[in-house]
Design a protein around this motif. Structure first.
Motif, PDB file in Angstrom:
ATOM      1  N   LEU A  74      76.154 -10.100 -16.808  1.00 23.68           N
ATOM      2  CA  LEU A  74      74.888  -9.411 -17.079  1.00 23.68           C
ATOM      3  C   LEU A  74      74.138 -10.032 -18.258  1.00 23.68           C
ATOM      4  O   LEU A  74      72.994 -10.468 -18.127  1.00 23.68           O
ATOM      5  CB  LEU A  74      75.182  -7.927 -17.386  1.00 23.68           C
ATOM      6  N   ILE A  75      74.782 -10.068 -19.411  1.00 23.85           N
ATOM      7  CA  ILE A  75      74.085 -10.536 -20.614  1.00 23.85           C
ATOM      8  C   ILE A  75      73.933 -12.052 -20.588  1.00 23.85           C
ATOM      9  O   ILE A  75      72.868 -12.589 -20.884  1.00 23.85           O
ATOM     10  CB  ILE A  75      74.847 -10.082 -21.889  1.00 23.85           C
ATOM     11  N   ASP A  93      81.354 -20.326 -17.078  1.00 21.86           N
ATOM     12  CA  ASP A  93      81.897 -19.114 -16.448  1.00 21.86           C
ATOM     13  C   ASP A  93      82.860 -19.551 -15.364  1.00 21.86           C
ATOM     14  O   ASP A  93      82.667 -20.601 -14.743  1.00 21.86           O
ATOM     15  CB  ASP A  93      80.760 -18.267 -15.834  1.00 21.86           C
ATOM     16  N   GLN A 102      85.627 -14.962 -13.654  1.00 18.34           N
ATOM     17  CA  GLN A 102      86.808 -14.157 -13.977  1.00 18.34           C
ATOM     18  C   GLN A 102      86.555 -12.674 -13.684  1.00 18.34           C
ATOM     19  O   GLN A 102      87.488 -11.915 -13.425  1.00 18.34           O
ATOM     20  CB  GLN A 102      87.160 -14.366 -15.463  1.00 18.34           C
ATOM     21  N   ARG A 103      85.281 -12.267 -13.705  1.00 15.88           N
ATOM     22  CA  ARG A 103      84.966 -10.854 -13.423  1.00 15.88           C
ATOM     23  C   ARG A 103      85.501 -10.434 -12.052  1.00 15.88           C
ATOM     24  O   ARG A 103      85.930  -9.295 -11.873  1.00 15.88           O
ATOM     25  CB  ARG A 103      83.455 -10.604 -13.524  1.00 15.88           C
ATOM     26  N   ASN A 117      80.608 -12.473  -9.335  1.00 12.00           N
ATOM     27  CA  ASN A 117      79.332 -12.870  -9.945  1.00 12.00           C
ATOM     28  C   ASN A 117      78.757 -14.162  -9.389  1.00 12.00           C
ATOM     29  O   ASN A 117      77.791 -14.679  -9.937  1.00 12.00           O
ATOM     30  CB  ASN A 117      79.548 -13.094 -11.459  1.00 12.00           C
ATOM     31  N   ASP A 170      87.499 -21.885 -18.073  1.00  8.86           N
ATOM     32  CA  ASP A 170      88.069 -20.660 -18.626  1.00  8.86           C
ATOM     33  C   ASP A 170      88.089 -20.802 -20.146  1.00  8.86           C
ATOM     34  O   ASP A 170      88.614 -21.798 -20.658  1.00  8.86           O
ATOM     35  CB  ASP A 170      89.499 -20.484 -18.065  1.00  8.86           C
ATOM     36  N   ILE A 171      87.554 -19.824 -20.858  1.00  8.41           N
ATOM     37  CA  ILE A 171      87.499 -19.961 -22.328  1.00  8.41           C
ATOM     38  C   ILE A 171      88.897 -19.966 -22.958  1.00  8.41           C
ATOM     39  O   ILE A 171      89.045 -20.270 -24.129  1.00  8.41           O
ATOM     40  CB  ILE A 171      86.632 -18.862 -22.999  1.00  8.41           C
ATOM     41  N   SER A 175      79.832  -8.395 -29.392  1.00 11.72           N
ATOM     42  CA  SER A 175      80.912  -7.477 -29.735  1.00 11.72           C
ATOM     43  C   SER A 175      80.604  -6.138 -29.049  1.00 11.72           C
ATOM     44  O   SER A 175      79.824  -6.094 -28.088  1.00 11.72           O
ATOM     45  CB  SER A 175      80.996  -7.344 -31.257  1.00 11.72           C
ATOM     46  N   LYS A 207      88.629  -6.719 -29.222  1.00 10.71           N
ATOM     47  CA  LYS A 207      87.254  -7.034 -29.646  1.00 10.71           C
ATOM     48  C   LYS A 207      87.114  -6.948 -31.173  1.00 10.71           C
ATOM     49  O   LYS A 207      86.327  -7.680 -31.755  1.00 10.71           O
ATOM     50  CB  LYS A 207      86.253  -6.085 -28.965  1.00 10.71           C
ATOM     51  N   GLY A 227      76.002  -1.167 -27.455  1.00 11.78           N
ATOM     52  CA  GLY A 227      76.147   0.150 -26.838  1.00 11.78           C
ATOM     53  C   GLY A 227      76.270  -0.088 -25.337  1.00 11.78           C
ATOM     54  O   GLY A 227      77.023  -0.964 -24.909  1.00 11.78           O
ATOM     55  N   LEU A 275      74.897  -1.865 -22.398  1.00 15.35           N
ATOM     56  CA  LEU A 275      73.972  -2.936 -22.080  1.00 15.35           C
ATOM     57  C   LEU A 275      73.804  -2.919 -20.576  1.00 15.35           C
ATOM     58  O   LEU A 275      74.795  -2.865 -19.838  1.00 15.35           O
ATOM     59  CB  LEU A 275      74.544  -4.283 -22.530  1.00 15.35           C
ATOM     60  N   HIS A 309      73.518  -6.459 -13.138  1.00 11.69           N
ATOM     61  CA  HIS A 309      74.901  -6.143 -13.438  1.00 11.69           C
ATOM     62  C   HIS A 309      75.664  -5.909 -12.140  1.00 11.69           C
ATOM     63  O   HIS A 309      75.198  -5.151 -11.291  1.00 11.69           O
ATOM     64  CB  HIS A 309      74.977  -4.867 -14.296  1.00 11.69           C
TER      65      HIS A 309
HETATM   66  N1  LIG Z   1      77.730  -4.230 -20.541  1.00  9.65           N
HETATM   67  C1  LIG Z   1      77.974  -3.395 -21.523  1.00  9.65           C
HETATM   68  O1  LIG Z   1      77.691  -2.203 -21.435  1.00  9.65           O
HETATM   69  C2  LIG Z   1      78.571  -3.893 -22.815  1.00  9.65           C
HETATM   70  C3  LIG Z   1      78.653  -3.010 -23.885  1.00  9.65           C
HETATM   71  C4  LIG Z   1      79.157  -3.452 -25.109  1.00  9.65           C
HETATM   72  C5  LIG Z   1      79.568  -4.761 -25.234  1.00  9.65           C
HETATM   73  N2  LIG Z   1      79.489  -5.595 -24.185  1.00  9.65           N
HETATM   74  C6  LIG Z   1      79.960  -6.983 -24.379  1.00  9.65           C
HETATM   75  O2  LIG Z   1      78.946  -7.895 -23.994  1.00  9.65           O
HETATM   76  C7  LIG Z   1      79.534  -9.045 -23.398  1.00  9.65           C
HETATM   77  C8  LIG Z   1      78.930  -9.292 -22.033  1.00  9.65           C
HETATM   78  O3  LIG Z   1      79.112  -8.145 -21.232  1.00  9.65           O
HETATM   79  P1  LIG Z   1      78.580  -8.119 -19.737  1.00  9.65           P
HETATM   80  O4  LIG Z   1      78.260  -6.711 -19.421  1.00  9.65           O
HETATM   81  O5  LIG Z   1      77.549  -9.184 -19.554  1.00  9.65           O
HETATM   82  O6  LIG Z   1      79.923  -8.513 -18.982  1.00  9.65           O
HETATM   83  P2  LIG Z   1      80.086  -9.214 -17.541  1.00  9.65           P
HETATM   84  O7  LIG Z   1      81.454  -8.892 -17.093  1.00  9.65           O
HETATM   85  O8  LIG Z   1      78.915  -8.898 -16.668  1.00  9.65           O
HETATM   86  O9  LIG Z   1      80.000 -10.757 -17.917  1.00  9.65           O
HETATM   87  C9  LIG Z   1      81.053 -11.440 -18.547  1.00  9.65           C
HETATM   88  C10 LIG Z   1      81.204 -12.779 -17.860  1.00  9.65           C
HETATM   89  O10 LIG Z   1      82.245 -13.490 -18.511  1.00  9.65           O
HETATM   90  C11 LIG Z   1      83.003 -14.166 -17.510  1.00  9.65           C
HETATM   91  N3  LIG Z   1      84.354 -14.381 -18.048  1.00  9.65           N
HETATM   92  C12 LIG Z   1      85.278 -13.424 -18.301  1.00  9.65           C
HETATM   93  N4  LIG Z   1      86.401 -13.993 -18.722  1.00  9.65           N
HETATM   94  C13 LIG Z   1      86.182 -15.339 -18.757  1.00  9.65           C
HETATM   95  C14 LIG Z   1      86.971 -16.446 -19.123  1.00  9.65           C
HETATM   96  N5  LIG Z   1      88.240 -16.292 -19.528  1.00  9.65           N
HETATM   97  N6  LIG Z   1      86.431 -17.682 -19.052  1.00  9.65           N
HETATM   98  C15 LIG Z   1      85.143 -17.846 -18.634  1.00  9.65           C
HETATM   99  N7  LIG Z   1      84.347 -16.817 -18.252  1.00  9.65           N
HETATM  100  C16 LIG Z   1      84.871 -15.571 -18.327  1.00  9.65           C
HETATM  101  C17 LIG Z   1      82.985 -13.249 -16.313  1.00  9.65           C
HETATM  102  O11 LIG Z   1      83.238 -13.929 -15.091  1.00  9.65           O
HETATM  103  C18 LIG Z   1      81.584 -12.671 -16.373  1.00  9.65           C
HETATM  104  O12 LIG Z   1      80.669 -13.418 -15.598  1.00  9.65           O
HETATM  105  C19 LIG Z   1      81.041  -8.801 -23.414  1.00  9.65           C
HETATM  106  O13 LIG Z   1      81.583  -9.384 -24.567  1.00  9.65           O
HETATM  107  C20 LIG Z   1      81.162  -7.306 -23.507  1.00  9.65           C
HETATM  108  O14 LIG Z   1      82.363  -6.896 -24.126  1.00  9.65           O
HETATM  109  C21 LIG Z   1      78.995  -5.205 -22.978  1.00  9.65           C
END
Ligand SMILES: NC(=O)c1ccc[n+]([C@@H]2O[C@H](COP(=O)([O-])OP(=O)(O)OC[C@H]3O[C@@H](n4cnc5c(N)ncnc54)[C@H](O)[C@@H]3O)[C@@H](O)[C@H]2O)c1
Length: 356
Positions: A12-13, A33, A36-37, A47, A67-68, A133, A183, A207, A209, A214
């Motif tokens: 998403l972000i 990416d 992994q989702r 995704n 993979d990170i 975070s 985290k 909060g 996001l 998504h």
């Molecule tokens: N969405 C929310 O409500 C929310 C709230 C607070 C914090 N966050 C933080 O914001 C960040 C992004 O959230 P999001 O909602 O976009 O999540 P998301 O799951 O939509 O996106 C995360 C992406 O990271 C990739 N990923 C995961 N593990 C990986 C790895 N080991 N190597 C490479 N890629 C990997 C996934 O495939 C996914 O595409 C995260 O750190 C999350 O903790 C999100």
């Protein structure tokens, strides 16, 4: 031309940041990416559609299937690219799931972040490093604030929190869930690379996001999943607190816009509470009403009288520090507009699915 590296670029972000910097700000964007989702959440969390969208829509976008947790490859990629900024959004994002996969959770969230920080220190120490975070770093300590029960939501009774939770709130001695703890490790390490090494790092303690891109699942993506359930007449389960628990919601574009402000004028080792603030806060019951208004469909739901471990009863971010440090930034998408946008996207996808 400036270069940006975005981890979690298909999420998403990450995808919103790629699109904003790649199409609005003229950056060459490299996304990292490995989908992994889908491994975390199954097909619903897949995704790849979003990766294809970025490859199609952003001129010059380069996808890196990586993979990170692969330390050497991460260090090598950053050394090769030497990006002008790094935005780190890749994560295991669910606190419920973390208890089932503690090693994967910690290796991704904590060690994966360290891999990127160290890669940045070696390859591009001057480049701003933005880390996503979470407000879960505060654990369940916000639940100790005196609350008042209103007709459809909880709210803070203590006037000290009338504008929401500030960055000075304690992250210590509370229940975080394993996700919150991994985290915290990452958050403190990102601050340390700012304070100890003087690197331009910041932590954005999110909060809720949200946005239309998504891949919402029950364990992660509150509004997105709630609206998806509404559209598909699927049962949404409320866990505890009478459905009056409050979250603040911010559109992913407003997240990307803040990141752009930080990258343009970075500081070292900063922390911001990045949510929708009081103006974009709602309870689950209020979210049902909003979704119903936008889709015209009744929300099917069930109630389980047991809250999720570590869940916040009432949480909204105090946006005062963000606005003070970056006065050009503010929320541009209201809660109503956000739900409208998610509903339109969900209705479209649902109609496509029915036709297929
Ligand atoms: N969405 C929310 O409500 C929310 C709230 C607070 C914090 N966050 C933080 O914001 C960040 C992004 O959230 P999001 O909602 O976009 O999540 P998301 O799951 O939509 O996106 C995360 C992406 O990271 C990739 N990923 C995961 N593990 C990986 C790895 N080991 N190597 C490479 N890629 C990997 C996934 O495939 C996914 O595409 C995260 O750190 C999350 O903790 C999100």
């Amino acid at each position: 031309m400036k270069t940006l590296l975005v981890t979690g670029s298909s999420g998403l972000i990450g995808s919103e940041v790629c699109a904003h910097f790649g199409t609005e700000l003229g950056y060459t964007v490299h996304g990292l990416d490995n989908n992994q989702r889908a491994a975390f959440f199954g097909a619903q969390g897949d995704n790849r559609w979003n990766q294809r969208r970025l490859e199609r829509d952003i001129p010059g976008f380069v996808h890196h299937e990586l993979d990170i947790r692969e330390r050497e490859r991460v260090v090598a990629l950053v050394a090769e690219l030497r990006p002008d900024a790094i935005v780190h959004t890749a994560a295991q994002p669910s606190h419920d799931l973390a208890a089932k996969i503690p090693f994967d959770d910690f290796d991704t969230n904590a060690a994966g972040t360290l891999n990127l920080l160290e890669a940045a220190r070696r390859g591009c120490p001057e480049s701003p490093f933005v880390h996503m975070s979470t407000n879960k770093v505060y654990g369940d300590a916000p639940n100790r604030i005196a609350l008042t029960e209103l007709a459809t939501r909880w709210d803070y009774a203590d006037p000290a929190y009338a504008r929401g939770i500030p960055e000075t709130f304690s992250i210590d001695q509370s229940k975080h869930s394993l996700f919150g703890a991994s985290k915290v490790a990452a958050d403190v390490m990102v601050q340390e690379y700012g304070r100890y090494f003087g690197m331009p790092t910041c932590c954005l303690r999110g909060g809720c996001l949200t946005g239309p891109n998504h891949s919402g699942v029950e364990l992660h993506g509150f509004l997105s999943y709630l609206v998806k359930c509404n559209v598909e007449a699927r049962k949404y389960t409320v866990f505890g607190y009478g459905g009056k628990q409050v979250r603040d919601n911010i559109h992913s574009l407003d997240v990307a816009r803040f990141i752009a402000e930080f990258v343009a004028a970075p500081r070292a080792g900063e922390v911001y509470n990045l949510g929708g603030g009081k103006g974009n806060a709602c309870s689950i019951l209020e979210a049902f009403a909003l979704a119903e208004r936008h889709t015209g469909k009744p929300q099917v739901h069930a109630y389980v009288d047991a809250p999720r471990a570590g869940d916040h009863i009432c949480y909204y971010s105090d946006l005062g520090k963000m606005r003070a440090h970056y006065p050009r930034w503010d929320i541009t998408r209201s809660l109503d507009a956000i739900v409208g946008e998610i509903a339109a996207a969900a209705l479209g996808r649902h109609a496509d699915g029915m036709r297929a």
